[in-house]
Design a protein around this motif. Structure first.
Motif, short mmCIF file in Angstrom:
data_model
loop_
_atom_site.label_atom_id
_atom_site.label_comp_id
_atom_site.label_asym_id
_atom_site.label_seq_id
_atom_site.Cartn_x
_atom_site.Cartn_y
_atom_site.Cartn_z
N VAL A 47 -28.93 -65.05 -26.87
CA VAL A 47 -28.79 -63.47 -26.46
C VAL A 47 -28.54 -63.53 -25.01
CG1 VAL A 47 -29.88 -61.40 -26.67
CG2 VAL A 47 -30.00 -62.79 -28.65
N ASP A 48 -27.74 -62.74 -24.57
CA ASP A 48 -27.53 -62.57 -23.10
C ASP A 48 -27.47 -61.36 -22.53
OD1 ASP A 48 -25.88 -64.20 -20.71
OD2 ASP A 48 -25.19 -62.26 -20.82
N THR A 49 -28.21 -61.30 -21.49
CA THR A 49 -28.36 -59.81 -20.70
C THR A 49 -28.59 -60.26 -19.31
OG1 THR A 49 -29.85 -58.04 -20.55
CG2 THR A 49 -30.72 -59.99 -20.93
N ALA A 50 -28.77 -59.05 -18.34
CA ALA A 50 -28.86 -59.24 -17.02
C ALA A 50 -29.83 -57.90 -16.42
CB ALA A 50 -27.50 -59.32 -16.35
N ASN A 51 -30.35 -58.23 -15.33
CA ASN A 51 -31.26 -57.22 -14.63
C ASN A 51 -30.47 -56.11 -14.47
OD1 ASN A 51 -29.99 -58.25 -12.20
ND2 ASN A 51 -31.60 -58.14 -11.00
N CYS A 52 -29.21 -56.03 -14.25
CA CYS A 52 -28.38 -54.85 -13.82
C CYS A 52 -27.87 -54.11 -14.61
CB CYS A 52 -27.28 -55.49 -12.70
SG CYS A 52 -26.00 -56.33 -13.18
N TYR A 53 -27.71 -54.76 -15.87
CA TYR A 53 -27.09 -53.78 -17.15
C TYR A 53 -28.16 -52.67 -17.57
CZ TYR A 53 -24.65 -58.27 -17.95
OH TYR A 53 -23.58 -59.07 -18.01
N CYS A 54 -27.66 -51.61 -17.41
CA CYS A 54 -26.15 -51.47 -17.11
C CYS A 54 -25.98 -50.15 -16.12
CB CYS A 54 -25.56 -51.33 -18.45
SG CYS A 54 -23.88 -50.63 -18.85
N TRP A 55 -26.33 -50.35 -14.88
CA TRP A 55 -26.44 -49.30 -14.09
C TRP A 55 -25.22 -48.08 -14.05
CZ3 TRP A 55 -22.88 -48.45 -10.18
CH2 TRP A 55 -22.32 -49.64 -9.59
N TRP A 56 -24.19 -48.82 -14.20
CA TRP A 56 -22.84 -47.94 -14.25
C TRP A 56 -22.71 -47.12 -15.28
CZ3 TRP A 56 -23.19 -53.26 -14.76
CH2 TRP A 56 -23.12 -53.85 -15.88
N SER A 57 -23.53 -47.22 -16.28
CA SER A 57 -23.36 -46.41 -17.55
C SER A 57 -23.59 -44.82 -17.08
CB SER A 57 -24.33 -46.97 -18.45
OG SER A 57 -25.64 -46.65 -18.10
N ARG A 58 -24.50 -44.75 -16.05
CA ARG A 58 -24.75 -43.34 -15.69
C ARG A 58 -25.25 -43.17 -14.29
NH1 ARG A 58 -30.44 -42.53 -15.67
NH2 ARG A 58 -31.46 -43.79 -16.73
N GLU A 59 -24.86 -42.10 -13.48
CA GLU A 59 -25.22 -41.92 -12.35
C GLU A 59 -27.17 -41.81 -12.18
OE1 GLU A 59 -24.06 -39.20 -8.43
OE2 GLU A 59 -23.24 -38.85 -10.11
N GLY A 60 -27.41 -42.44 -11.29
CA GLY A 60 -28.86 -42.50 -11.05
C GLY A 60 -29.73 -43.56 -11.86
N SER A 61 -29.03 -44.44 -12.51
CA SER A 61 -29.59 -45.71 -13.23
C SER A 61 -29.53 -46.59 -11.97
CB SER A 61 -28.64 -46.10 -14.26
OG SER A 61 -29.29 -47.29 -14.84
N LEU A 62 -30.45 -47.54 -12.06
CA LEU A 62 -30.51 -48.88 -11.52
C LEU A 62 -30.50 -50.11 -12.45
CD1 LEU A 62 -33.46 -48.02 -8.64
CD2 LEU A 62 -30.89 -48.15 -8.42
N GLY A 63 -30.09 -49.81 -13.76
CA GLY A 63 -29.95 -50.77 -14.43
C GLY A 63 -31.42 -51.27 -15.19
N GLY A 64 -31.34 -52.39 -15.98
CA GLY A 64 -32.72 -52.63 -16.46
C GLY A 64 -32.89 -52.16 -18.08
N GLU A 65 -31.89 -51.30 -18.55
CA GLU A 65 -32.25 -50.75 -19.79
C GLU A 65 -31.89 -51.78 -21.07
OE1 GLU A 65 -30.00 -47.39 -17.25
OE2 GLU A 65 -29.93 -49.55 -17.46
N SER A 66 -31.05 -52.73 -20.79
CA SER A 66 -30.87 -53.73 -21.64
C SER A 66 -32.05 -54.76 -21.88
CB SER A 66 -29.61 -54.64 -21.34
OG SER A 66 -29.37 -55.69 -22.00
N GLU A 67 -32.48 -54.88 -20.82
CA GLU A 67 -33.53 -55.83 -20.73
C GLU A 67 -34.96 -55.25 -21.54
OE1 GLU A 67 -33.35 -58.97 -17.09
OE2 GLU A 67 -34.40 -57.11 -16.62
N GLU A 68 -35.10 -53.93 -20.96
CA GLU A 68 -36.22 -53.17 -21.85
C GLU A 68 -35.84 -52.91 -23.18
OE1 GLU A 68 -36.03 -49.47 -19.47
OE2 GLU A 68 -37.17 -50.45 -17.69
N LEU A 69 -34.85 -52.90 -23.53
CA LEU A 69 -34.63 -52.71 -24.98
C LEU A 69 -34.82 -54.16 -25.69
CD1 LEU A 69 -31.84 -51.21 -27.04
CD2 LEU A 69 -32.18 -53.24 -27.31
#
Length: 332
Positions: A47-69
């Motif tokens: 399973v592959d992820t990254a710390n920046c995934y996925c800030w570009w999904s919405r303005e104001g995000s800094l990423g981290g959503e994938s790792e948190e899930l």
């Protein structure tokens, strides 16, 4: 699902890796969890992820959503997963980065956090906190940072491995000459060398004159054939699914690096083989990649359960030697 050895590490990883880039954003949590569960139950473990995934999904995000899930999902499953994440491409400064609801990618690339020692040391700790684990199995430099001395980056990565926070290291979006320099420095200093190279790779070949550090070219393939201690993890293997639809390909940005007579000839060959065996063109491409040598691990990032099941079904696609030879030979 079969497994393959990652480099010469002795680690057995599934032959098809699952990318979690859009899990927790474009793909909601229930769908993401169902996909992950199906993958694990089918024998998948990479399973592959990254710390920046996925800030570009919405303005104001800094990423981290994938790792948190993934951190929530991994509870009780951590020992069944070969977990990879990445650092160096987080964009902390987002001032002026969004225009008309879309991120300005050329500007974003000038603001990547980079691979300095302090940055990576903090990034791995932040990733482990979000992932709710004490280590990852593979830690990549996400985007090669030519503004930081390689010695600084490699010594920091060696410290991360020595501290038990990562078991292996990898590199992504990097030119072949830099990769060779990285390996030389690791050998000279006794630092852990990369065991995985994550690059964009598909059946179509990059168009003539393309200048990209992210897309595998002929020289890089030759290098990988000569160094079987380094596995290629091929991201965007089906180019957003454009192989299945001429209408989708028309004007699609995923084709920008490939379009031309060679691409048209190879698309025709894929379509012909797909028709012969009654599967989709996307599945033929995945099956072709799975047949490649040196060890190559396609990395798929499905958005829906249907896309996941279609990709998984490619594992059962059998290409004859004649069909593989025909696909290999196709081109302008």
């Amino acid at each position: 699902m079969k497994t393959v050895e990652l480099g010469r590490t002795g680690e057995q990883v599934s032959q098809l890796a699952l990318g979690a880039m859009i899990m927790g954003t474009s793909t909601d949590e229930p769908t993401s969890v169902e996909m992950l569960d199906r993958y694990l139950d089918a024998g998948g473990n990479f399973v592959d992820t990254a710390n920046c995934y996925c800030w570009w999904s919405r303005e104001g995000s800094l990423g981290g959503e994938s790792e948190e899930l993934l951190g929530r999902w991994l509870a009780g499953r951590r020992d069944r997963v070969f977990l990879a994440t990445k650092g160096s491409a987080m964009v902390w400064d987002q001032q002026g980065l969004w225009r008309d609801g879309q991120p300005d990618w050329p500007l974003a690339r000038t603001r990547f956090e980079g691979a300095g020692a302090a940055t990576l040391t903090k990034a791995i700790d932040d990733s482990l906190r979000r992932l709710r684990t004490d280590h990852v199995d593979l830690y990549y430099v996400h985007v090669d940072d030519r503004g930081t001395p390689l010695e600084e980056t490699l010594e920091a990565l060696a410290g991360i491995v020595a501290a038990g926070k990562a078991r292996h290291i990898g590199w992504s979006n990097v030119r072949t000459w830099r990769l060779e320099r990285i390996r030389q420095l690791c050998a000279a200093n006794g630092w852990p060398a990369p065991v995985a190279l994550q690059q964009q790779h598909t059946y179509l070949r990059p168009k003539a004159g393309l200048d990209s550090a992210s897309i595998v070219d002929g020289e890089q393939l030759d290098y990988l054939r000569a160094h079987d201690d380094l596995s290629l993890v091929a991201y965007s293997p089906i180019l957003k699914g454009v192989y299945d639809s001429a209408a989708k390909r028309a004007g699609h940005w995923a084709m920008d690096n490939y379009e031309g007579p060679d691409a048209q000839a190879r698309l025709a060959a894929v379509a012909q083989v797909a028709a012969e065996i009654g599967v989709t063109a996307n599945q033929v491409v995945l099956a072709w990649l799975l047949r490649q040598s040196p060890t190559m691990i396609p990395l798929v990032g499905p958005r829906t359960l249907e896309q996941y099941e279609t990709a998984y079904a490619a594992l059962d696609v059998v290409l004859s030697d004649e069909q593989v030879a025909r696909l290999d030979a196709a081109g302008a």
